[in-house]
Design a protein around this motif. Structure first.
Motif, short mmCIF file in Angstrom:
data_model
loop_
_atom_site.label_atom_id
_atom_site.label_comp_id
_atom_site.label_asym_id
_atom_site.label_seq_id
_atom_site.Cartn_x
_atom_site.Cartn_y
_atom_site.Cartn_z
N ASP A 46 -18.79 30.73 0.02
CA ASP A 46 -18.97 29.70 1.27
C ASP A 46 -19.74 30.86 2.31
O ASP A 46 -18.89 31.62 2.96
CB ASP A 46 -17.72 29.14 1.89
CG ASP A 46 -18.22 28.44 3.10
OD1 ASP A 46 -19.26 28.30 3.48
OD2 ASP A 46 -17.21 27.64 3.37
N ASN A 49 -18.25 31.19 5.56
CA ASN A 49 -16.96 31.40 5.65
C ASN A 49 -16.60 32.55 4.34
O ASN A 49 -15.63 32.38 3.76
CB ASN A 49 -15.94 30.62 5.74
CG ASN A 49 -14.62 30.71 6.21
OD1 ASN A 49 -14.27 31.79 6.23
ND2 ASN A 49 -13.90 29.90 6.38
N GLN A 52 -12.86 33.65 3.94
CA GLN A 52 -11.96 32.65 3.33
C GLN A 52 -12.26 32.70 1.94
O GLN A 52 -11.21 32.87 1.10
CB GLN A 52 -11.98 31.49 3.94
CG GLN A 52 -10.98 30.46 3.43
CD GLN A 52 -9.60 31.02 3.49
OE1 GLN A 52 -9.25 31.28 4.67
NE2 GLN A 52 -8.76 30.91 2.63
N SER A 53 -13.51 32.69 1.34
CA SER A 53 -13.76 32.86 0.10
C SER A 53 -13.33 34.20 -0.73
O SER A 53 -12.68 34.08 -1.63
CB SER A 53 -15.28 32.79 -0.28
OG SER A 53 -16.03 31.91 0.29
N ASN A 56 -9.48 33.75 -1.24
CA ASN A 56 -9.21 33.09 -2.31
C ASN A 56 -9.43 33.82 -3.76
O ASN A 56 -8.61 33.65 -4.60
CB ASN A 56 -10.10 31.56 -2.37
CG ASN A 56 -9.60 30.65 -1.06
OD1 ASN A 56 -8.77 30.93 -0.61
ND2 ASN A 56 -10.34 29.40 -1.08
#
Ligand code: HEM
Ligand SMILES: *[C@@H]1O[C@H](CO)[C@@H](O)[C@H](O)[C@H]1NC(C)=O
Ligand SMILES: *[C@@H]1O[C@H](CO)[C@@H](O)[C@H](O)[C@H]1NC(C)=O
Length: 488
Positions: A46, A49, A52-53, A56
């Motif tokens: 993403d 973001n 955040q990727s 993950n």
């Protein structure tokens, strides 16, 4: 029908090929999500973001994993341990600079920030030594920063407490500090040429951090064949280059070899001496000076503009800083670096600003300088490396509640300043920012001098102040806003 079949077959072949390439041979790259042909993992990331990727992925694959940007593998390092192990313990191997198409086009491998191999080594050595000779981290530069801080105060007084956008004024001061080091000359804040320079630098950094440019870096053909903001970037860069070249020409004409005054003089002298390693063109010097201007202007301007937002959003923190300024410095003299030792809360606040705003979330890209064994992996020379500085600055063990702006992250139980190895906004190791000590001096002196003279007033309710960066590609860019500087 036939066409679709052909397409499907071609794509699966490409996919198999890229998987085969990944697993074959003597290399052993870290694990990661399966890439698609041509576009790699692009769709799985993403762009809005990235952190955040990455978080993950690190949960699935661990702190060292591989992502494909286009067809190019990039090793990602996530978390303090992996980042430190690479940049410090394996410093030499990880000291290369990633070859991003946009930077190649702008800098052509010259200067310091985006050069490679021996050119980089010699230039870095020269730059650090010369900055030191010119007083970086010492009293002589401190005086210049103090003077610039007073000019800043005078300029802010002119606003008479009415709303203003701090953007450009906050760029003038740090840019002038660099100018006084490289050109031996500061500029007036009303000098048209200077204003133009600061605006162009600002615009360049903003474009470089936009999502579009991240896409261009993965698909460089876009740079040549598409209209888009990158064209404005090239135009601005040309302007900055001619500004610097003109100054270098003046220096060449007036050079007194026995009495060098500034960074450019030192370069010209070194270059002309026989048996010197530094035998580079004026083009190289131009790019090197631009590196310093780019490195030293927007970074500080953005940090200070973020700092204002944070200070207005957290009035109780600002009150404590202002109390400390009153107690230690008072109203009648300029703040100096000595004061910092007696101002643990202010010192912690400045560190916390840098931690919280996380100006360079993924650092500048690195590259392996040789075939490297790292942990269980064997990674070929030239592989790109991305280090997540966010994952270090937002480590929740080292900084409990990392999403909260709290100078307490850098204070011990007795209110003393507490250092942290996780404080890495300038990166670490052999490529670490060459301007670190200058930047920290400027942040401390500019912020304390402004808070000594002004009350910062927001136009909106402090609780509603939004500090979300507008872009955060290669650098976080603060939102545009207005505020008032009320003289105290
Ligand atoms: C708040 C201010 C600043 C921040 C957060 C910052 C951050 C950084 C970061 C993260 C890097 C990349 C390090 C790496 O590749 O591992 C860097 C490199 C660099 N910085 Fe800064 N910087 C700041 C101020 C400055 C100043 C004031 C100067 C000018 C003297 C400067 C000049 C440079 C240069 C020339 C490089 C490239 C070094 C190399 O590739 O060897 N920076 N900086
Ligand atoms: C990360 O994972 C969470 C939960 O597994 C998911 O909701 C979120 O969309 C993912 N974010 C990104 C950017 O991949
Ligand atoms: C610098 O290098 C060029 C060739 O690359 C050479 O002709 C010149 O003599 C060198 N100058 C010095 C001062 O070493």
């Amino acid at each position: 029908m036939d066409l679709v079949l052909v397409l499907v077959l071609t794509l699966s072949c490409l996919l198999l090929f890229s998987l085969w390439r990944q697993s074959s041979g003597r290399w052993k790259l870290p694990p990661g999500p399966t890439p698609l042909p041509i576009i790699g993992n692009f769709l799985q990331i993403d762009v809005k973001n990235i952190y955040q990727s990455l978080t993950n992925f690190s949960k699935t694959y661990g702190p060292v994993f591989t992502l494909y940007f286009g067809s190019q593998p990039t090793v990602v390092l996530y978390g303090y341990k992996a980042v430190k192990e690479a940049l410090i313990d394996h410093g030499e191997e990880f000291s290369g600079r990633g070859r991003l198409p946009i930077f190649n086009k702008l800098f052509e491998g010259q200067g310091l920030g985006f050069s490679h191999g021996n050119v980089w080594k010699v230039t870095r050595h020269f730059t650090i030594n010369t900055l030191r000779t010119l007083g970086m981290g010492k009293r002589s530069i401190e005086v210049k920063v103090q003077e610039e801080a007073q000019c800043l105060v005078k300029e802010l007084m002119k606003t008479n407490g009415s709303p203003c956008d701090p953007k450009f004024i906050m760029g003038y001061a740090p840019c002038n500090v660099i100018c006084s080091i490289v050109f031996q000359k500061r500029f007036g804040y009303e000098d048209k040429n200077f204003i133009n320079l600061v605006e162009k630098v600002e615009e360049c950094v903003k474009i470089l951090s936009s999502p579009w440019l991240q896409v261009c870096n993965v698909f460089p053909l876009l740079l040549d064949y598409c209209p888009g903001s990158h064209n404005l970037l090239f135009k601005n860069f040309k302007f900055i280059k001619s500004f610097v070249m003109e100054k270098i020409k003046e220096h060449e004409e007036l050079l007194d070899v026995t009495n060098p005054q500034d960074f450019i003089d030192y370069f010209l002298i070194q270059r002309s001496q026989a048996n010197q390693q530094l035998n580079y063109t004026l083009e190289h010097l131009t790019v090197l000076v631009i590196d310093l201007i780019f490195g030293g202007t927007e970074t500080l301007s953005s940090s200070i503009r973020f700092a204002f937002l944070l200070l207005m959003k957290h009035p109780h923190i600002t009150a404590k800083v202002q109390e400390e300024i009153d107690n230690v410095i008072g109203r009648h003299r300029s703040p100096c670096m000595q004061d910092r030792n007696h101002m643990p809360y202010t010192n912690a606040m400045v560190h916390e600003v840098q931690r919280f705003i996380d100006l360079s979330p993924n650092n500048l890209a690195h590259e392996l300088t040789c075939d490297t064994k790292f942990r269980d992996y064997f990674i070929p020379k030239g592989t790109m490396v991305m280090t997540s500085l966010t994952s270090v600055l937002y480590d929740s063990k080292e900084f409990p509640n990392p999403e909260t702006f709290d100078p307490g992250h850098f204070l011990d139980g007795n209110g003393n300043f507490k250092k942290s190895d996780y404080f890495m906004p300038f990166s670490a190791g052999k490529r670490m920012c060459v301007g670190e000590s200058l930047a920290r001096m400027e942040l401390f002196l500019f912020l304390t001098t402004i808070l000594q003279n002004f009350k910062l007033k927001s136009l909106v309710d402090p609780a509603d102040i939004d500090i979300t960066p507008v872009y955060s590609g290669f650098s976080s860019v603060p939102p545009t806003y207005q505020m008032c500087f009320i003289p105290v």
